[in-house]
Design a protein around this motif. Structure first.
Motif, PDB file in Angstrom:
ATOM      1  N   UNK A  79      51.921  21.583  -9.710  1.00 31.74           N
ATOM      2  CA  UNK A  79      51.543  22.993  -9.780  1.00 31.74           C
ATOM      3  C   UNK A  79      50.036  23.186  -9.707  1.00 31.74           C
ATOM      4  N   UNK A  80      49.620  24.466  -9.699  1.00 33.65           N
ATOM      5  CA  UNK A  80      48.197  24.804  -9.608  1.00 33.65           C
ATOM      6  C   UNK A  80      47.549  24.743 -10.988  1.00 33.65           C
ATOM      7  N   UNK A  81      47.580  23.569 -11.579  1.00 30.91           N
ATOM      8  CA  UNK A  81      47.016  23.362 -12.914  1.00 30.91           C
ATOM      9  C   UNK A  81      45.803  22.451 -12.813  1.00 30.91           C
ATOM     10  N   UNK A  82      44.794  22.747 -13.624  1.00 31.10           N
ATOM     11  CA  UNK A  82      43.578  21.932 -13.583  1.00 31.10           C
ATOM     12  C   UNK A  82      43.125  21.492 -14.974  1.00 31.10           C
ATOM     13  N   UNK A  83      44.027  21.598 -15.959  1.00 30.93           N
ATOM     14  CA  UNK A  83      43.662  21.146 -17.300  1.00 30.93           C
ATOM     15  C   UNK A  83      43.600  19.617 -17.334  1.00 30.93           C
ATOM     16  N   UNK A  84      43.027  19.076 -18.375  1.00 31.99           N
ATOM     17  CA  UNK A  84      42.889  17.627 -18.511  1.00 31.99           C
ATOM     18  C   UNK A  84      43.881  17.121 -19.555  1.00 31.99           C
ATOM     19  N   UNK A  85      44.713  16.165 -19.163  1.00 37.68           N
ATOM     20  CA  UNK A  85      45.694  15.577 -20.054  1.00 37.68           C
ATOM     21  C   UNK A  85      45.058  14.467 -20.910  1.00 37.68           C
ATOM     22  N   UNK A  86      45.674  14.113 -22.047  1.00 35.60           N
ATOM     23  CA  UNK A  86      45.108  13.054 -22.893  1.00 35.60           C
ATOM     24  C   UNK A  86      45.282  11.651 -22.310  1.00 35.60           C
ATOM     25  N   UNK A  87      46.183  11.495 -21.337  1.00 35.14           N
ATOM     26  CA  UNK A  87      46.397  10.210 -20.689  1.00 35.14           C
ATOM     27  C   UNK A  87      46.160  10.357 -19.181  1.00 35.14           C
TER      28      UNK A  87
ATOM     29  N   UNK B  92      63.095  12.069 -11.142  1.00 30.38           N
ATOM     30  CA  UNK B  92      64.088  13.006 -10.599  1.00 30.38           C
ATOM     31  C   UNK B  92      63.628  14.430 -10.866  1.00 30.38           C
ATOM     32  N   UNK B  93      62.477  14.781 -10.318  1.00 31.55           N
ATOM     33  CA  UNK B  93      61.905  16.102 -10.550  1.00 31.55           C
ATOM     34  C   UNK B  93      62.619  17.137  -9.679  1.00 31.55           C
ATOM     35  N   UNK B  94      63.049  18.224 -10.291  1.00 29.88           N
ATOM     36  CA  UNK B  94      63.714  19.298  -9.558  1.00 29.88           C
ATOM     37  C   UNK B  94      62.718  20.435  -9.302  1.00 29.88           C
ATOM     38  N   UNK B  95      62.767  21.005  -8.115  1.00 32.49           N
ATOM     39  CA  UNK B  95      61.833  22.058  -7.748  1.00 32.49           C
ATOM     40  C   UNK B  95      60.536  21.471  -7.229  1.00 32.49           C
ATOM     41  N   UNK B  96      59.697  22.341  -6.649  1.00 32.32           N
ATOM     42  CA  UNK B  96      58.397  21.936  -6.109  1.00 32.32           C
ATOM     43  C   UNK B  96      58.553  20.696  -5.222  1.00 32.32           C
ATOM     44  N   UNK B  97      59.457  20.810  -4.249  1.00 31.11           N
ATOM     45  CA  UNK B  97      59.851  19.641  -3.463  1.00 31.11           C
ATOM     46  C   UNK B  97      58.705  19.045  -2.666  1.00 31.11           C
ATOM     47  N   UNK B  98      57.730  19.860  -2.240  1.00 28.69           N
ATOM     48  CA  UNK B  98      56.639  19.296  -1.456  1.00 28.69           C
ATOM     49  C   UNK B  98      55.800  18.322  -2.269  1.00 28.69           C
ATOM     50  N   UNK B  99      55.640  18.603  -3.549  1.00 31.60           N
ATOM     51  CA  UNK B  99      54.954  17.657  -4.423  1.00 31.60           C
ATOM     52  C   UNK B  99      55.719  16.338  -4.469  1.00 31.60           C
ATOM     53  N   UNK B 100      57.030  16.443  -4.627  1.00 29.62           N
ATOM     54  CA  UNK B 100      57.869  15.248  -4.741  1.00 29.62           C
ATOM     55  C   UNK B 100      57.812  14.427  -3.460  1.00 29.62           C
ATOM     56  N   UNK B 101      57.971  15.083  -2.322  1.00 30.82           N
ATOM     57  CA  UNK B 101      57.971  14.382  -1.035  1.00 30.82           C
ATOM     58  C   UNK B 101      56.644  13.662  -0.813  1.00 30.82           C
TER      59      UNK B 101
ATOM     60  N   UNK C 161      36.143  31.512   2.095  1.00 29.38           N
ATOM     61  CA  UNK C 161      37.120  30.668   1.408  1.00 29.38           C
ATOM     62  C   UNK C 161      36.961  30.879  -0.090  1.00 29.38           C
ATOM     63  N   UNK C 162      37.901  31.569  -0.688  1.00 35.01           N
ATOM     64  CA  UNK C 162      37.866  31.878  -2.115  1.00 35.01           C
ATOM     65  C   UNK C 162      38.857  31.001  -2.864  1.00 35.01           C
ATOM     66  N   UNK C 163      38.394  30.344  -3.903  1.00 38.27           N
ATOM     67  CA  UNK C 163      39.313  29.601  -4.745  1.00 38.27           C
ATOM     68  C   UNK C 163      40.313  30.557  -5.373  1.00 38.27           C
ATOM     69  N   UNK C 164      41.532  30.048  -5.586  1.00 33.83           N
ATOM     70  CA  UNK C 164      42.567  30.833  -6.250  1.00 33.83           C
ATOM     71  C   UNK C 164      42.752  30.312  -7.657  1.00 33.83           C
ATOM     72  N   UNK C 165      43.944  29.764  -7.929  1.00 34.00           N
ATOM     73  CA  UNK C 165      44.149  29.093  -9.213  1.00 34.00           C
ATOM     74  C   UNK C 165      43.426  27.760  -9.258  1.00 34.00           C
ATOM     75  N   UNK C 166      43.252  27.148  -8.078  1.00 35.96           N
ATOM     76  CA  UNK C 166      42.379  25.975  -7.978  1.00 35.96           C
ATOM     77  C   UNK C 166      41.561  26.113  -6.699  1.00 35.96           C
ATOM     78  N   UNK C 167      41.748  25.244  -5.719  1.00 31.93           N
ATOM     79  CA  UNK C 167      40.908  25.293  -4.528  1.00 31.93           C
ATOM     80  C   UNK C 167      41.390  26.346  -3.533  1.00 31.93           C
ATOM     81  N   UNK C 168      40.526  26.672  -2.575  1.00 28.07           N
ATOM     82  CA  UNK C 168      40.884  27.606  -1.510  1.00 28.07           C
ATOM     83  C   UNK C 168      41.793  26.901  -0.511  1.00 28.07           C
TER      84      UNK C 168
END
Length: 294
Positions: A81-89, A52-61, A188-195
């Motif tokens: 979100x525009x995150x590219x870190x690596x999670x432990x799982x 039941x994630x609220x916000x960022x509806x396009x990700x959810x859809x 094509x310039x990358x931003x927080x992640x890809x262009x």
């Protein structure tokens, strides 16, 4: 709200339709989920039924359009979100670094409305302006460096979409995608992640220009080959003029890149194939996490 029985029929129909492309589908799935061993999800993993994630509806859809094919009790980890870190799982992301240990980042096709747009370009490369074009927000250090070095270059029409207190001259009027198609080269310039303009630019009859890409998404940017699918320039842009001049003088070489880019795009424009690859990627995720027996 679609009954699971109908979804199962849909999946079986897709599998039958693409039975001859099983090896290709496995290759794609193996790129998005690089893990080849089983794993256990932590307690904080959410179930499909309780998601039941609220916000960022396009990700959810986008994510739930594929999750719906699986039981509501199946659990997963995600990071929007525009995150590219690596999670432990093993965690579902939109993007991840191309290099390094990235196997815990599971790529799914997210924010499709922004990142997976394509164009029908009727203008031949030779009939376009002998210039490269860039329009976009300029906030990250590497984009600021680009503007500092290329703003006044005679072969580049560069402008930023946001205001700049230190460089108000960088702000230029809005330029539509159709107007940008009048240029031989699209930067094509990358931003927080890809262009975000990479996909539609590669679907045009212009040639993409980019420094070495550092991030990848569902588009598998890490498999793009410089000189084959796009023109790669140095991070300091010192070889831009030389490379643009070569392709302006050799339009047939530029057309080869355009043709290769179009060929690369073809599978991503097949919506049924994209849906099946997405299903198979989650199927592998749920299997490796011990939730699905195949």
């Amino acid at each position: 709200m679609t009954p699971k029985a109908l979804l199962n029929l849909r999946r079986r129909g897709l599998e039958k339709k693409y039975v001859s492309q099983q090896d290709y589908i496995k290759q794609r799935v193996g790129y998005y989920i690089k893990l080849d061993r089983s794993f256990r999800l932590p307690n904080e993993a959410v179930s499909i039924g309780r998601f039941n994630h609220k916000g960022q509806s396009q990700y959810v859809i986008d994510l739930m359009s594929v999750m719906r094919f699986f039981p509501d009790t199946f659990r997963f980890l995600y990071h929007f979100g525009d995150e590219t870190h690596i999670e432990p799982y093993p965690t579902i992301f939109k993007a991840r670094p191309i290099d390094g240990d990235n196997e815990n980042s599971i790529i799914m096709k997210l924010v499709t409305y922004r990142h997976f747009r394509f164009v029908e370009d009727k203008k031949d490369f030779a009939d376009k302006k002998d210039l490269a074009v860039f329009r976009g927000a300029v906030t990250q250090p590497h984009r600021i460096r680009f503007m500092e070095q290329m703003f006044d270059h005679p072969l580049v029409d560069a402008g930023q979409s946001n205001q700049s207190d230190s460089h108000p001259e960088w702000k230029k009027p809005f330029m539509s995608v159709e107007e940008q198609l009048d240029y031989k080269f699209i930067i094509c310039l990358e931003g927080n992640d890809v262009a975000s303009n990479l996909k539609w630019a590669m679907s045009s009859n212009s040639v993409v220009v980019s420094p070495k890409m550092k991030f990848e998404t569902w588009f598998m940017e890490g498999t793009l080959v410089p000189g084959i699918h796009y023109i790669e320039v140095k991070d300091d842009w010192s070889d831009l003029e030389e490379k643009l001049s070569f392709y302006i003088s050799n339009p047939d070489e530029a057309r080869k890149i355009v043709s290769n880019a179009h060929d690369y795009l073809k599978p991503f424009r097949d919506e049924d194939l994209e849906e099946l690859v997405s299903i198979k990627t989650l199927e592998t995720y749920f299997s490796l996490s011990g939730q699905l027996t195949r």
